[in-house]
Design an enzyme around this catalytic site. Structure first.
Site, PDB file in Angstrom:
ATOM      1  N   ASP A  10      62.729  82.203  64.227  1.00 44.18           N
ATOM      2  CA  ASP A  10      63.083  82.257  65.650  1.00 44.18           C
ATOM      3  C   ASP A  10      64.563  81.885  65.830  1.00 44.18           C
ATOM      4  O   ASP A  10      64.868  80.928  66.542  1.00 44.18           O
ATOM      5  CB  ASP A  10      62.177  81.328  66.482  1.00 44.18           C
ATOM      6  CG  ASP A  10      62.308  79.865  66.087  1.00 44.18           C
ATOM      7  OD1 ASP A  10      62.758  79.573  64.952  1.00 44.18           O
ATOM      8  OD2 ASP A  10      61.980  79.016  66.923  1.00 44.18           O
ATOM      9  N   ASP A  15      67.813  78.480  61.810  1.00 43.79           N
ATOM     10  CA  ASP A  15      67.210  79.683  61.235  1.00 43.79           C
ATOM     11  C   ASP A  15      68.302  80.610  60.723  1.00 43.79           C
ATOM     12  O   ASP A  15      68.177  81.214  59.643  1.00 43.79           O
ATOM     13  CB  ASP A  15      66.407  80.463  62.286  1.00 43.79           C
ATOM     14  CG  ASP A  15      65.299  79.678  62.924  1.00 43.79           C
ATOM     15  OD1 ASP A  15      65.611  78.817  63.772  1.00 43.79           O
ATOM     16  OD2 ASP A  15      64.131  79.924  62.597  1.00 43.79           O
ATOM     17  N   ASN A  39      62.761  78.972  69.642  1.00 46.75           N
ATOM     18  CA  ASN A  39      63.993  78.404  70.175  1.00 46.75           C
ATOM     19  C   ASN A  39      64.402  79.121  71.450  1.00 46.75           C
ATOM     20  O   ASN A  39      64.846  78.505  72.413  1.00 46.75           O
ATOM     21  CB  ASN A  39      65.102  78.501  69.125  1.00 46.75           C
ATOM     22  CG  ASN A  39      64.853  77.578  67.951  1.00 46.75           C
ATOM     23  OD1 ASN A  39      64.416  76.440  68.132  1.00 46.75           O
ATOM     24  ND2 ASN A  39      65.101  78.057  66.742  1.00 46.75           N
ATOM     25  N   THR A 123      59.990  79.742  59.647  1.00 42.56           N
ATOM     26  CA  THR A 123      60.887  78.713  60.173  1.00 42.56           C
ATOM     27  C   THR A 123      60.826  78.656  61.701  1.00 42.56           C
ATOM     28  O   THR A 123      61.667  78.025  62.332  1.00 42.56           O
ATOM     29  CB  THR A 123      62.341  78.957  59.709  1.00 42.56           C
ATOM     30  OG1 THR A 123      62.767  80.228  60.210  1.00 42.56           O
ATOM     31  CG2 THR A 123      62.457  78.931  58.195  1.00 42.56           C
ATOM     32  N   PHE A 164      58.734  70.342  66.791  1.00 40.48           N
ATOM     33  CA  PHE A 164      58.831  71.519  67.655  1.00 40.48           C
ATOM     34  C   PHE A 164      58.018  72.731  67.206  1.00 40.48           C
ATOM     35  O   PHE A 164      57.269  73.309  68.008  1.00 40.48           O
ATOM     36  CB  PHE A 164      60.309  71.913  67.809  1.00 40.48           C
ATOM     37  CG  PHE A 164      60.510  73.139  68.645  1.00 40.48           C
ATOM     38  CD1 PHE A 164      60.354  73.088  70.025  1.00 40.48           C
ATOM     39  CD2 PHE A 164      60.838  74.359  68.069  1.00 40.48           C
ATOM     40  CE1 PHE A 164      60.530  74.214  70.802  1.00 40.48           C
ATOM     41  CE2 PHE A 164      61.015  75.496  68.843  1.00 40.48           C
ATOM     42  CZ  PHE A 164      60.861  75.430  70.214  1.00 40.48           C
ATOM     43  N   ASN A 165      58.147  73.177  65.951  1.00 43.69           N
ATOM     44  CA  ASN A 165      57.456  74.406  65.532  1.00 43.69           C
ATOM     45  C   ASN A 165      55.936  74.289  65.659  1.00 43.69           C
ATOM     46  O   ASN A 165      55.269  75.219  66.116  1.00 43.69           O
ATOM     47  CB  ASN A 165      57.798  74.768  64.076  1.00 43.69           C
ATOM     48  CG  ASN A 165      59.155  75.434  63.935  1.00 43.69           C
ATOM     49  OD1 ASN A 165      59.820  75.721  64.920  1.00 43.69           O
ATOM     50  ND2 ASN A 165      59.575  75.642  62.696  1.00 43.69           N
ATOM     51  N   HIS A 232      67.401  71.959  59.950  1.00 43.04           N
ATOM     52  CA  HIS A 232      65.991  71.924  59.545  1.00 43.04           C
ATOM     53  C   HIS A 232      65.587  73.085  58.633  1.00 43.04           C
ATOM     54  O   HIS A 232      65.108  72.890  57.520  1.00 43.04           O
ATOM     55  CB  HIS A 232      65.080  71.920  60.775  1.00 43.04           C
ATOM     56  CG  HIS A 232      65.410  70.864  61.769  1.00 43.04           C
ATOM     57  ND1 HIS A 232      65.140  69.539  61.563  1.00 43.04           N
ATOM     58  CD2 HIS A 232      66.000  70.932  62.994  1.00 43.04           C
ATOM     59  CE1 HIS A 232      65.534  68.826  62.613  1.00 43.04           C
ATOM     60  NE2 HIS A 232      66.063  69.651  63.498  1.00 43.04           N
ATOM     61  N   ASP A 233      65.731  74.314  59.146  1.00 39.06           N
ATOM     62  CA  ASP A 233      65.139  75.478  58.472  1.00 39.06           C
ATOM     63  C   ASP A 233      65.754  75.739  57.103  1.00 39.06           C
ATOM     64  O   ASP A 233      65.102  76.335  56.225  1.00 39.06           O
ATOM     65  CB  ASP A 233      65.299  76.716  59.352  1.00 39.06           C
ATOM     66  CG  ASP A 233      64.538  76.579  60.662  1.00 39.06           C
ATOM     67  OD1 ASP A 233      63.641  75.718  60.749  1.00 39.06           O
ATOM     68  OD2 ASP A 233      64.832  77.334  61.599  1.00 39.06           O
TER      69      ASP A 233
HETATM   70 CA    CA Z   1      63.395  77.699  63.576  1.00 32.72          CA
END
Ligand code: CA
Ligand code: CA
Ligand code: CA
Ligand code: CA
Lengths: 304, 304, 304, 304
Positions: A10, A15, A39, A123, A164-165, A232-233
């Protein structure tokens, strides 16, 4: 030997960085990018994926996926990623002919067409994968493992419980963790430690056109603290390429789908509630210095 | 004027009766039959649907769907419907070339190809529909309404709370009721009153080859009491063709997806918890005598 | 032989009728009345209990109990029972010296002081009993059984799932049903059938001072339909005195404590989820004519 | 000025250390110790509290409380605290005349008898307090605040989500956090950082008879790592006496009472779900060096 992967994303700033690594690292064969709302809305995440593919002159198909989670109403994270999801850099003309609603089909046919099982790298939230696994359970034998950004066994970022994910589509996460496919959980427990330092960011910006692009969008990332910014991703690719940077522990992961902890990934840390069985390899620690050094090397490999 | 419908089913004895009505009634245009695991496994429900289509020499496509619910583990109802799902009658050679895992695709393309919105008639659990609505939300504008067998606002049949179709895949039911598409809930509140009496059953058996077939499979139905046997799924067609037999009340329906009431449809009967909004027209009563008479007339129309 | 009982109530019109029966029937020895918030606030339910005791010149202690449920916020039912809870009759001067917050203590000491186990008869929500059982688990051996108005395995009255007493404090109900003490569940499944007909109501009004009082408060009961008015709580006494009027089935009852079915009592009707164990005798049917006749006889016994 | 407190405990090794501090620090006036099942059964936790009071020749009443949680079945932690709960030191003859089941009564009367509000310090599960607040809501005005060991907004110790005290009786914790009384949450987020180092432990053992006793029972504590051993409950006293050692943030805390995260305390870290309201001051960080130094000073004050 290369690893064949499919990214379900996303983009999203982190990402974008992860996709950039995947496109450019020669040990990774990125077969397909599918997109999901997260996102920002899915039309934007799809456009963003297309922009990156074009930026790197890569020949990788992009398929648009779920507009919203299975059951939980959709809330985006535009407050973190800006309205476009990938702000701060001019990628040229907006893509046209945006593919819509075909991610699950394309995932299915792409995976089944491979001789060997591939690695799925989500991701974003896991809606597309949940639909894929429900509609086409035969696909499971062709997925070697899922290296998924998402979740936290310690502190979350939506509530103290939820990341979040997984928070975005907890039911999809439940389907993923119950699927029987091996999962590597790359959650906040490591991604909040794998901070890119100011020094790394300065270096990245100086590394050619790709470094310039990444530096520009990183500038607009509304996360981080004095220690640096999380990316993060990117940890999913880092895990695939240099797993020795991560400490992992096998746990059974349950996903909470209602109540105040909605969207939490709960690890049975004492092995008390699932007959000692585990369904995930959970990343619990990372060598942050090594991560920074690795990321700089990855950017150096990028050809835009 | 005819009504175009698509049936999503798990035959199953009462599904078979409903399909038989749909195929033969001239006011109904049955465009497609999709199947789902439920009464028995999906390979069997698909075969059963194909057998019925062939029995009536009808030209209706059949597409096989979900092998299991979204999240909840699958439990069938073979104890009620026999191992085959449609026992007691010899339909000839087993079908070959069973279509698998393509129900969602075929649903999508069939619905989108119509000029006018169609009516969806699920008589099994709602997994296919949930996947369809999640993967292809644009399909919603082409669905006029969903006339769904399932649920109960009074007594259930799996627990005192839950009815079989919703119990089998409560998350799918939640997706259906939250979809925004108008739903007519045809649940146990009416289907347990719409009992086919012994007299009706005797008459049916005498009504040609179709009556003979239905009589044979009804014989193996392990439900019912001295008042007669329920023919749950047939009520969806009865509602479509003779809605005046039913009393309905608009309610907001929530679906319970965990805990002891898992799979229950809860009606906000005092309009206290959803700002007075409703998402379903709930069948709460039926004229059972009229239903018996109507069913006999339907069987008379059947041409096998 | 007489049965020693303790009533835990929230009068409330139907509670008042139940208390009136308990005070006046010679086979019942009513040892104590405790009160709880429910139909109206606990100060009012306590006053109402005291008024009834005084009305019948009875020598029965009254102790005030819980002001609110264990966890769920309190909602009263003044819409059904009027602001006072027992409107329509002038009981004279308001009671003074209202006992507060001592119900659990008095329950404990009263029960323990008996040689033989007593029968607990809750006709309000079960908060006092839940606190009693948690604070003083030794009391369990001195309770023969609990004959509790509340719950429904069919249709509820707060939502389609939940009945008022259990809905008011579902956690207390869960404690009661898990206590190990035998429970007779007297729920809406019978109380909505045990309607007092207009003919019964007319007769009652003519039966002396007690009949006049009951007739007056029944007039203000905002429930019922053309078939008559339910008198829910009276069924507990009816069950104790004439159990042959009721059909019961042993089931395991679970209580739902969150989500849309909050406050529901779920029966494991197929014995599928609790190893065949049961924790309650559930009243599922009643002879309504016999109930009407019985109630008239009870009113005849009343001495005010 | 002194602070009047009541401790509600389940000694337990760290409870014993906390009680020892409370008895001996001149700024703390310990009015009452109540006990609850937790680390071991309530008869043992009550005896342990009595042993400590006698060890220090203190004149502090002890009242035994809840044998089990409100709803969730009881699981002890004898694996961590040994069979007796306070092993490794010979306290002499076993206490007799163990007070049973009177904690709630004594709590109520003790609190109401004070002119000024007191501070409640629970270091076990909160069952007694939940019963107290439900049975006697008038007590709330006489409780200044509750400084409660329990919970975690980061990693738990029963599952990754839940800490032992809250996990043991999550419903009681929900009652506590919803009570409206100010709560200071002293959870694993600080207690797992406030490790007593080997150097501190060595010093403690040398500090007279009290140090010898604490050293002996600490030896049997089955928790900790190379950084030291946690002494969870002691942090409540440390917070009361030296709050400047703690960093706190006000959050709304919800308690999870079912599902895989059962027993978790969830903080609304973004202030997104409770209209910006907060119900607890949550300890999120501690100066561990200062904690070690402080604890040594406290042991020096102990007079046995
Ligand atoms: Ca992401
Ligand atoms: Ca069916
Ligand atoms: Ca009542
Ligand atoms: Ca403790």
């Amino acid at each position: 030997m290369t690893t064949k992967i499919i990214m379900d994303t996303d983009p999203g700033i982190d990402d974008a960085a992860a996709i950039s690594v995947a496109i450019n690292n020669p040990e990774i064969e990125l077969e397909l990018i599918t997109t999901v709302a997260g996102n920002v809305t899915v039309d934007k995440t799809t456009k963003n994926a297309m922009k990156l593919v074009k930026f790197f002159n890569a020949d990788i198909p992009v398929a648009g996926g779920a507009e919203q989670p299975l059951i939980k109403p959709f809330e985006d994270a535009a407050r973190v990623h800006g309205e476009s999801g990938m702000p701060g850099y001019d990628f040229g003309a907006e893509p046209t002919n945006i593919p819509v609603n075909n991610a699950v089909d394309v995932l299915y046919h792409t995976i089944m067409a491979n001789d060997e099982p591939i690695v799925l790298v989500p991701t974003g939230s896991y809606t597309n994968i949940a639909v894929l696994l429900t509609e086409h359970p035969d696909v499971k034998t062709k997925i070697e493992k899922i290296v998924a950004m998402g979740g936290a066994i310690g502190m979350g970022n939506m509530t103290s419980a939820a990341e979040f994910n997984v928070f975005t589509d907890p039911h999809a996460a439940e389907i993923l963790y119950k699927s029987g496919i091996p999962v590597v959980m790359v959650g906040l427990d490591v991604t909040m430690k794998a901070l890119l330092t100011q020094s790394t960011l300065d270096t990245v910006k100086s590394l050619g056109k790709a470094g310039e692009m990444l530096g520009a969008i990183f500038n607009h990332y509304y996360e981080g603290n004095e220690g640096g910014i999380p990316m993060h991703d990117v940890n999913t690719l880092a895990y695939l390429l240099k797993p020795e940077m991560y400490k992992t522990i096998p746990y059974w992961i349950d996903v909470v789908t209602e109540g105040p902890a909605n969207g939490e990934t709960v690890a049975d840390i004492r092995g008390a509630y699932h007959d000692g069985k585990t369904n995930a390899e959970v990343c619990v620690d990372i060598d942050a210095d090594a991560f920074n050094a690795w990321f700089i090397e990855e950017v150096k490999k990028m050809n835009a």
